[in-house]
Design a protein around this motif. Structure first.
Motif, PDB file in Angstrom:
ATOM      1  N   TRP A  62      16.703  16.885   0.097  1.00  0.00           N
ATOM      2  CA  TRP A  62      15.146  16.757  -0.436  1.00  0.00           C
ATOM      3  C   TRP A  62      14.963  17.139  -2.424  1.00  0.00           C
ATOM      4  O   TRP A  62      14.517  16.401  -2.987  1.00  0.00           O
ATOM      5  CB  TRP A  62      13.835  17.300   0.404  1.00  0.00           C
ATOM      6  CG  TRP A  62      13.416  16.799   1.435  1.00  0.00           C
ATOM      7  CD1 TRP A  62      13.649  15.689   2.492  1.00  0.00           C
ATOM      8  CD2 TRP A  62      12.688  15.190   0.963  1.00  0.00           C
ATOM      9  NE1 TRP A  62      13.111  14.758   2.884  1.00  0.00           N
ATOM     10  CE2 TRP A  62      12.470  13.969   2.051  1.00  0.00           C
ATOM     11  CE3 TRP A  62      12.010  14.307   0.006  1.00  0.00           C
ATOM     12  CZ2 TRP A  62      11.619  13.057   2.871  1.00  0.00           C
ATOM     13  CZ3 TRP A  62      10.929  13.406   0.880  1.00  0.00           C
ATOM     14  CH2 TRP A  62      10.648  13.127   2.037  1.00  0.00           C
ATOM     15  N   GLU A  99      -1.190   3.904  -1.855  1.00  0.00           N
ATOM     16  CA  GLU A  99      -1.582   4.542  -3.032  1.00  0.00           C
ATOM     17  C   GLU A  99      -0.723   5.187  -3.475  1.00  0.00           C
ATOM     18  O   GLU A  99       0.069   5.021  -4.519  1.00  0.00           O
ATOM     19  CB  GLU A  99      -2.905   5.933  -2.412  1.00  0.00           C
ATOM     20  CG  GLU A  99      -3.370   6.391  -3.604  1.00  0.00           C
ATOM     21  CD  GLU A  99      -4.457   7.332  -3.027  1.00  0.00           C
ATOM     22  OE1 GLU A  99      -4.027   8.233  -3.787  1.00  0.00           O
ATOM     23  OE2 GLU A  99      -4.728   7.526  -2.185  1.00  0.00           O
ATOM     24  N   TRP A 100       1.289   5.422  -2.509  1.00  0.00           N
ATOM     25  CA  TRP A 100       2.006   6.444  -3.543  1.00  0.00           C
ATOM     26  C   TRP A 100       2.315   5.209  -3.687  1.00  0.00           C
ATOM     27  O   TRP A 100       3.271   5.134  -5.316  1.00  0.00           O
ATOM     28  CB  TRP A 100       2.503   6.948  -2.182  1.00  0.00           C
ATOM     29  CG  TRP A 100       4.267   7.468  -2.863  1.00  0.00           C
ATOM     30  CD1 TRP A 100       4.879   6.772  -2.352  1.00  0.00           C
ATOM     31  CD2 TRP A 100       4.214   8.393  -3.414  1.00  0.00           C
ATOM     32  NE1 TRP A 100       6.505   7.708  -3.618  1.00  0.00           N
ATOM     33  CE2 TRP A 100       5.473   8.691  -3.578  1.00  0.00           C
ATOM     34  CE3 TRP A 100       3.022   9.096  -4.192  1.00  0.00           C
ATOM     35  CZ2 TRP A 100       6.155   9.625  -4.807  1.00  0.00           C
ATOM     36  CZ3 TRP A 100       3.867  10.495  -4.957  1.00  0.00           C
ATOM     37  CH2 TRP A 100       4.904  10.649  -4.666  1.00  0.00           C
ATOM     38  N   ARG A 101       2.665   3.605  -2.715  1.00  0.00           N
ATOM     39  CA  ARG A 101       3.844   3.026  -3.549  1.00  0.00           C
ATOM     40  C   ARG A 101       2.987   2.293  -4.731  1.00  0.00           C
ATOM     41  O   ARG A 101       4.035   1.940  -5.690  1.00  0.00           O
ATOM     42  CB  ARG A 101       3.459   1.783  -2.981  1.00  0.00           C
ATOM     43  CG  ARG A 101       4.643   0.931  -2.414  1.00  0.00           C
ATOM     44  CD  ARG A 101       4.715   0.082  -0.987  1.00  0.00           C
ATOM     45  NE  ARG A 101       3.283   0.125  -1.089  1.00  0.00           N
ATOM     46  CZ  ARG A 101       2.961  -0.090   0.641  1.00  0.00           C
ATOM     47  NH1 ARG A 101       3.531   0.856   1.480  1.00  0.00           N
ATOM     48  NH2 ARG A 101       1.814  -0.154   1.467  1.00  0.00           N
ATOM     49  N   GLU A 102       1.910   2.491  -5.369  1.00  0.00           N
ATOM     50  CA  GLU A 102       0.846   2.484  -6.657  1.00  0.00           C
ATOM     51  C   GLU A 102       0.817   2.967  -7.446  1.00  0.00           C
ATOM     52  O   GLU A 102       0.648   3.045  -8.291  1.00  0.00           O
ATOM     53  CB  GLU A 102      -0.097   1.239  -6.703  1.00  0.00           C
ATOM     54  CG  GLU A 102      -1.014   0.196  -4.801  1.00  0.00           C
ATOM     55  CD  GLU A 102       0.594  -1.046  -5.872  1.00  0.00           C
ATOM     56  OE1 GLU A 102       0.423  -1.562  -7.118  1.00  0.00           O
ATOM     57  OE2 GLU A 102       0.902  -1.542  -4.746  1.00  0.00           O
ATOM     58  N   LYS A 103       0.631   4.475  -7.316  1.00  0.00           N
ATOM     59  CA  LYS A 103       1.252   5.620  -8.233  1.00  0.00           C
ATOM     60  C   LYS A 103       1.812   5.679  -9.373  1.00  0.00           C
ATOM     61  O   LYS A 103       3.213   4.931  -9.094  1.00  0.00           O
ATOM     62  CB  LYS A 103       0.993   7.063  -7.221  1.00  0.00           C
ATOM     63  CG  LYS A 103       1.257   8.033  -7.933  1.00  0.00           C
ATOM     64  CD  LYS A 103       1.384   8.993  -6.993  1.00  0.00           C
ATOM     65  CE  LYS A 103       1.205  10.694  -7.778  1.00  0.00           C
ATOM     66  NZ  LYS A 103      -0.091  10.704  -8.885  1.00  0.00           N
ATOM     67  N   ASP A 156       3.107   7.142 -12.069  1.00  0.00           N
ATOM     68  CA  ASP A 156       3.437   8.543 -12.334  1.00  0.00           C
ATOM     69  C   ASP A 156       4.206   9.352 -11.416  1.00  0.00           C
ATOM     70  O   ASP A 156       4.261  10.617 -11.428  1.00  0.00           O
ATOM     71  CB  ASP A 156       2.535   9.740 -12.926  1.00  0.00           C
ATOM     72  CG  ASP A 156       1.373  10.460 -12.466  1.00  0.00           C
ATOM     73  OD1 ASP A 156       1.426   9.400 -11.143  1.00  0.00           O
ATOM     74  OD2 ASP A 156       0.841  11.343 -12.561  1.00  0.00           O
ATOM     75  N   LYS A 157       4.470   8.492 -10.333  1.00  0.00           N
ATOM     76  CA  LYS A 157       5.071   9.273  -8.527  1.00  0.00           C
ATOM     77  C   LYS A 157       7.040   9.685  -9.164  1.00  0.00           C
ATOM     78  O   LYS A 157       7.270   9.103  -9.932  1.00  0.00           O
ATOM     79  CB  LYS A 157       5.510   9.080  -7.658  1.00  0.00           C
ATOM     80  CG  LYS A 157       5.560   7.245  -7.801  1.00  0.00           C
ATOM     81  CD  LYS A 157       5.743   6.611  -6.284  1.00  0.00           C
ATOM     82  CE  LYS A 157       6.006   5.326  -6.563  1.00  0.00           C
ATOM     83  NZ  LYS A 157       5.741   3.911  -5.926  1.00  0.00           N
ATOM     84  N   VAL A 158       7.178  10.920  -8.153  1.00  0.00           N
ATOM     85  CA  VAL A 158       8.903  10.882  -8.661  1.00  0.00           C
ATOM     86  C   VAL A 158       8.941  10.566  -7.465  1.00  0.00           C
ATOM     87  O   VAL A 158       8.850  10.098  -6.517  1.00  0.00           O
ATOM     88  CB  VAL A 158       8.542  12.970  -8.126  1.00  0.00           C
ATOM     89  CG1 VAL A 158      10.496  12.778  -7.868  1.00  0.00           C
ATOM     90  CG2 VAL A 158       8.664  13.465  -9.382  1.00  0.00           C
ATOM     91  N   GLN A 159      10.436   9.677  -7.564  1.00  0.00           N
ATOM     92  CA  GLN A 159      10.787   8.278  -6.867  1.00  0.00           C
ATOM     93  C   GLN A 159      11.789   9.494  -5.600  1.00  0.00           C
ATOM     94  O   GLN A 159      12.776  10.823  -6.644  1.00  0.00           O
ATOM     95  CB  GLN A 159      12.153   7.601  -7.436  1.00  0.00           C
ATOM     96  CG  GLN A 159      11.414   6.462  -8.505  1.00  0.00           C
ATOM     97  CD  GLN A 159      10.220   5.649  -6.866  1.00  0.00           C
ATOM     98  OE1 GLN A 159      10.526   5.555  -5.727  1.00  0.00           O
ATOM     99  NE2 GLN A 159       9.408   5.119  -7.319  1.00  0.00           N
ATOM    100  N   TYR A 160      12.052   9.275  -4.558  1.00  0.00           N
ATOM    101  CA  TYR A 160      12.520  10.699  -3.934  1.00  0.00           C
ATOM    102  C   TYR A 160      13.566   8.830  -3.578  1.00  0.00           C
ATOM    103  O   TYR A 160      13.575   8.534  -2.973  1.00  0.00           O
ATOM    104  CB  TYR A 160      11.938  10.504  -2.574  1.00  0.00           C
ATOM    105  CG  TYR A 160      10.783  12.068  -3.562  1.00  0.00           C
ATOM    106  CD1 TYR A 160      11.296  12.821  -2.662  1.00  0.00           C
ATOM    107  CD2 TYR A 160      10.088  11.097  -3.318  1.00  0.00           C
ATOM    108  CE1 TYR A 160      10.438  14.119  -3.343  1.00  0.00           C
ATOM    109  CE2 TYR A 160       8.604  12.517  -3.114  1.00  0.00           C
ATOM    110  CZ  TYR A 160       9.305  13.936  -3.314  1.00  0.00           C
ATOM    111  OH  TYR A 160       9.096  14.411  -3.844  1.00  0.00           O
TER     112      TYR A 160
END
Length: 76
Positions: free
Chosen positions: A12, A66-70, A72-76
């Motif tokens: 991770w 919500e995460w899918r549409e965010k 500025d997320k950091v991709q894992y």
């Protein structure tokens, strides 16, 4: 050799290498045997030793949506 929990954390965290001194066999020889965990991870949920059930909750799907549409997320 990292235990399953530490190994998961390493992946991770996206570390670029792992260095260890003792193998899982050596750890098992002194009572730290993770063989059950390593074996359980690859099994289908319904075949695992500890009964596991999924709760299908709309709010759980909403969090993932919500995460899918965010943006500025950091991709894992």
């Amino acid at each position: 050799e990292p235990c399953p929990m530490c190994l998961a954390a390493i992946y991770w965290a996206r570390l670029d290498r792992i260095t260890f001194a003792n193998s899982r066999r050596e750890a098992a020889a002194i009572g730290f045997d993770d063989a059950l965990i390593y074996g359980e991870v690859s099994k289908p949920i319904e075949d695992r030793v500890i009964p596991t059930a999924r709760l299908e909750l709309p709010e759980a799907e909403a969090v993932f949506a919500e995460w899918r549409e965010k943006a500025d997320k950091v991709q894992y």
